[in-house]
Design a protein around this motif. Structure first.
Motif, PDB file in Angstrom:
ATOM      1  N   GLU A  44       0.810  -1.212   0.000  1.00  0.00           N
ATOM      2  CA  GLU A  44       0.000   0.000   0.000  1.00  0.00           C
ATOM      3  C   GLU A  44       0.847   1.269   0.000  1.00  0.00           C
ATOM      4  OE1 GLU A  44      -3.174  -0.213  -0.447  1.00  0.00           O
ATOM      5  OE2 GLU A  44      -3.197  -2.393  -0.282  1.00  0.00           O
ATOM      6  N   GLY A  45       1.942   1.239  -0.792  1.00  0.00           N
ATOM      7  CA  GLY A  45       2.756   2.442  -0.895  1.00  0.00           C
ATOM      8  C   GLY A  45       3.736   2.651   0.236  1.00  0.00           C
ATOM      9  N   GLY A  46       3.904   1.660   1.130  1.00  0.00           N
ATOM     10  CA  GLY A  46       4.827   1.805   2.245  1.00  0.00           C
ATOM     11  C   GLY A  46       6.262   1.541   1.836  1.00  0.00           C
ATOM     12  N   GLY A  47       7.172   1.671   2.776  1.00  0.00           N
ATOM     13  CA  GLY A  47       8.582   1.444   2.508  1.00  0.00           C
ATOM     14  C   GLY A  47       9.316   1.022   3.761  1.00  0.00           C
ATOM     15  N   LEU A  48      10.534   0.533   3.577  1.00  0.00           N
ATOM     16  CA  LEU A  48      11.406   0.167   4.683  1.00  0.00           C
ATOM     17  C   LEU A  48      12.564   1.141   4.708  1.00  0.00           C
ATOM     18  CD1 LEU A  48      12.329  -1.828   6.914  1.00  0.00           C
ATOM     19  CD2 LEU A  48      13.510  -3.107   5.124  1.00  0.00           C
ATOM     20  N   SER A  49      12.804   1.763   5.837  1.00  0.00           N
ATOM     21  CA  SER A  49      13.822   2.807   5.946  1.00  0.00           C
ATOM     22  C   SER A  49      14.795   2.486   7.078  1.00  0.00           C
ATOM     23  CB  SER A  49      13.150   4.167   6.214  1.00  0.00           C
ATOM     24  OG  SER A  49      14.115   5.178   6.413  1.00  0.00           O
ATOM     25  N   VAL A  50      16.089   2.731   6.832  1.00  0.00           N
ATOM     26  CA  VAL A  50      17.124   2.612   7.860  1.00  0.00           C
ATOM     27  C   VAL A  50      17.734   3.988   8.056  1.00  0.00           C
ATOM     28  CG1 VAL A  50      19.313   1.553   8.508  1.00  0.00           C
ATOM     29  CG2 VAL A  50      17.610   0.212   7.261  1.00  0.00           C
ATOM     30  N   ARG A  51      17.783   4.449   9.286  1.00  0.00           N
ATOM     31  CA  ARG A  51      18.249   5.802   9.572  1.00  0.00           C
ATOM     32  C   ARG A  51      19.390   5.805  10.579  1.00  0.00           C
ATOM     33  NH1 ARG A  51      14.904   9.782   7.646  1.00  0.00           N
ATOM     34  NH2 ARG A  51      12.951   9.028   6.703  1.00  0.00           N
ATOM     35  N   GLN A  52      20.240   6.808  10.457  1.00  0.00           N
ATOM     36  CA  GLN A  52      21.335   7.003  11.408  1.00  0.00           C
ATOM     37  C   GLN A  52      20.770   7.564  12.713  1.00  0.00           C
ATOM     38  OE1 GLN A  52      24.915   8.872   9.645  1.00  0.00           O
ATOM     39  NE2 GLN A  52      23.696   9.031   7.766  1.00  0.00           N
ATOM     40  N   PRO A  53      21.575   7.524  13.783  1.00  0.00           N
ATOM     41  CA  PRO A  53      21.105   8.083  15.058  1.00  0.00           C
ATOM     42  C   PRO A  53      20.617   9.522  14.940  1.00  0.00           C
ATOM     43  CG  PRO A  53      23.079   6.804  15.419  1.00  0.00           C
ATOM     44  CD  PRO A  53      22.879   6.860  13.945  1.00  0.00           C
ATOM     45  N   GLY A  54      21.208  10.297  14.049  1.00  0.00           N
ATOM     46  CA  GLY A  54      20.780  11.683  13.879  1.00  0.00           C
ATOM     47  C   GLY A  54      19.524  11.843  13.058  1.00  0.00           C
ATOM     48  N   ARG A  60      16.640   2.943   1.839  1.00  0.00           N
ATOM     49  CA  ARG A  60      15.182   2.908   1.712  1.00  0.00           C
ATOM     50  C   ARG A  60      14.799   2.044   0.526  1.00  0.00           C
ATOM     51  NH1 ARG A  60      10.844   5.282   3.835  1.00  0.00           N
ATOM     52  NH2 ARG A  60       8.943   5.391   2.562  1.00  0.00           N
ATOM     53  N   VAL A  61      13.768   1.217   0.718  1.00  0.00           N
ATOM     54  CA  VAL A  61      13.200   0.419  -0.354  1.00  0.00           C
ATOM     55  C   VAL A  61      11.693   0.483  -0.211  1.00  0.00           C
ATOM     56  CG1 VAL A  61      13.306  -1.724   0.998  1.00  0.00           C
ATOM     57  CG2 VAL A  61      13.219  -1.839  -1.499  1.00  0.00           C
ATOM     58  N   GLY A  62      11.022   0.572  -1.333  1.00  0.00           N
ATOM     59  CA  GLY A  62       9.576   0.762  -1.318  1.00  0.00           C
ATOM     60  C   GLY A  62       9.257   2.019  -2.101  1.00  0.00           C
ATOM     61  N   GLU A  63       8.307   2.811  -1.617  1.00  0.00           N
ATOM     62  CA  GLU A  63       8.030   4.084  -2.275  1.00  0.00           C
ATOM     63  C   GLU A  63       9.162   5.044  -1.920  1.00  0.00           C
ATOM     64  OE1 GLU A  63       4.470   7.337  -3.043  1.00  0.00           O
ATOM     65  OE2 GLU A  63       4.093   5.549  -1.832  1.00  0.00           O
ATOM     66  N   GLY A  65      11.253   6.597  -4.743  1.00  0.00           N
ATOM     67  CA  GLY A  65      11.755   7.357  -5.882  1.00  0.00           C
ATOM     68  C   GLY A  65      11.547   8.851  -5.733  1.00  0.00           C
ATOM     69  N   PRO A  66      12.029   9.630  -6.690  1.00  0.00           N
ATOM     70  CA  PRO A  66      11.907  11.087  -6.628  1.00  0.00           C
ATOM     71  C   PRO A  66      10.500  11.586  -6.908  1.00  0.00           C
ATOM     72  CG  PRO A  66      12.938  10.418  -8.673  1.00  0.00           C
ATOM     73  CD  PRO A  66      12.807   9.185  -7.846  1.00  0.00           C
ATOM     74  N   ILE A  67       9.603  10.715  -7.412  1.00  0.00           N
ATOM     75  CA  ILE A  67       8.225  11.112  -7.636  1.00  0.00           C
ATOM     76  C   ILE A  67       7.309  10.182  -6.853  1.00  0.00           C
ATOM     77  CG2 ILE A  67       8.774  11.982  -9.936  1.00  0.00           C
ATOM     78  CD1 ILE A  67       7.226   9.543 -11.031  1.00  0.00           C
ATOM     79  N   ALA A  68       6.127  10.690  -6.510  1.00  0.00           N
ATOM     80  CA  ALA A  68       5.177   9.902  -5.732  1.00  0.00           C
ATOM     81  C   ALA A  68       4.721   8.682  -6.523  1.00  0.00           C
ATOM     82  CB  ALA A  68       3.976  10.767  -5.360  1.00  0.00           C
ATOM     83  N   GLY A  69       4.662   7.563  -5.852  1.00  0.00           N
ATOM     84  CA  GLY A  69       4.163   6.347  -6.460  1.00  0.00           C
ATOM     85  C   GLY A  69       5.219   5.434  -7.045  1.00  0.00           C
ATOM     86  N   GLU A  70       6.450   5.929  -7.173  1.00  0.00           N
ATOM     87  CA  GLU A  70       7.496   5.058  -7.722  1.00  0.00           C
ATOM     88  C   GLU A  70       8.134   4.246  -6.605  1.00  0.00           C
ATOM     89  OE1 GLU A  70      11.500   4.961 -10.505  1.00  0.00           O
ATOM     90  OE2 GLU A  70      10.824   6.863  -9.692  1.00  0.00           O
TER      91      GLU A  70
END
Length: 233
Positions: A44-54, A60-63, A65-70
């Motif tokens: 449903e347009g979600g994604g998996l994100s890994v972030r630094q402590p800051g 990121r994988v999932g939605e 891209g530089p445009i919505a929906g990609e």
């Protein structure tokens, strides 16, 4: 032995212990940092994100891209610059997403041509040699003589080579050597067209590769390597 009747207080204490054990088991949850079996599905347009402590995103994988929906994949360095991506800036199904690898300054080091296939970058040189065989390096010596030499930086365990020779009189022979070891042989009218293992292969080494020729008595041999490149095992 006769059964000793239990006091009502003993029975209540036992029931309380069993209820406490059931409540503990019901509230126990598996570790939230492990997936032992099965797949993880994000839709449903979600994604998996890994972030630094800051808070800066490094993966990121999932939605993504530089445009919505990609739906895409982006790997960033800790400074936020893109190191690897799989996206194309559109959600059109008929346009494949390109794999790109960039350096820290944003220059595209490697990318694919999603239209025709093959590479978009890097741009590979295509060397050209003399069209007339009599302009090739030559020898009339009956002993092996170096006609061409190279000291490449080796990045593949094997080499593919194509070399030709022509001659007058009785012609002669040609061969390819790597650090003095013969790896391929041919003759006038019999081109070298083969793939061989690099003797003593070591990534990043600089072996001496030579094209050698020797003429038969009262003859001359002209020879030239016209194609040589590294290949995988």
């Amino acid at each position: 032995m006769a059964t000793i009747p239990q006091d009502i207080n003993d029975r209540l204490r036992r029931l309380e212990a069993e209820l406490r054990a059931l409540t503990t088991a019901a509230n126990r949850r598996p570790a939230l940092n492990q997936i032992m079996h099965g797949d993880v599905q994000i839709g449903e347009g979600g994604g998996l994100s890994v972030r630094q402590p800051g808070g800066a995103e490094t993966f990121r994988v999932g939605e993504a891209g530089p445009i919505a929906g990609e739906h895409a994949l982006i790997v960033r360095r800790r400074d936020g610059s893109v190191a690897l991506s799989v996206w194309n800036g559109t959600t059109a199904d008929d346009q494949a997403q390109a794999v790109r690898i960039k350096d820290a300054q944003g220059h595209e080091l490697l990318s694919e041509d999603v239209v025709a296939g093959g590479l978009a970058r890097p741009h590979l040189p295509i060397p050209m040699g003399p069209a007339q065989a009599t302009d090739w390096p030559s020898t009339s010596d009956t002993s092996w003589t170096d006609l061409q030499v190279a000291w490449p930086e080796i990045q593949h365990p094997r080499l593919e080579v194509f070399a030709q020779a022509v001659g007058n009189g009785n012609g002669g022979d040609i061969r390819i050597t790597v650090d003095g070891q013969v790896v391929a042989s041919g003759a006038t009218g019999k081109p070298i067209q083969t793939t061989f293992k690099i003797p003593g292969y070591e990534f990043g080494a600089h072996p001496k590769i030579t094209l050698q020729a020797r003429a038969k008595a009262s003859s001359t041999v002209w020879a030239c390597v016209q194609r040589m490149y590294g290949v995988a095992s």
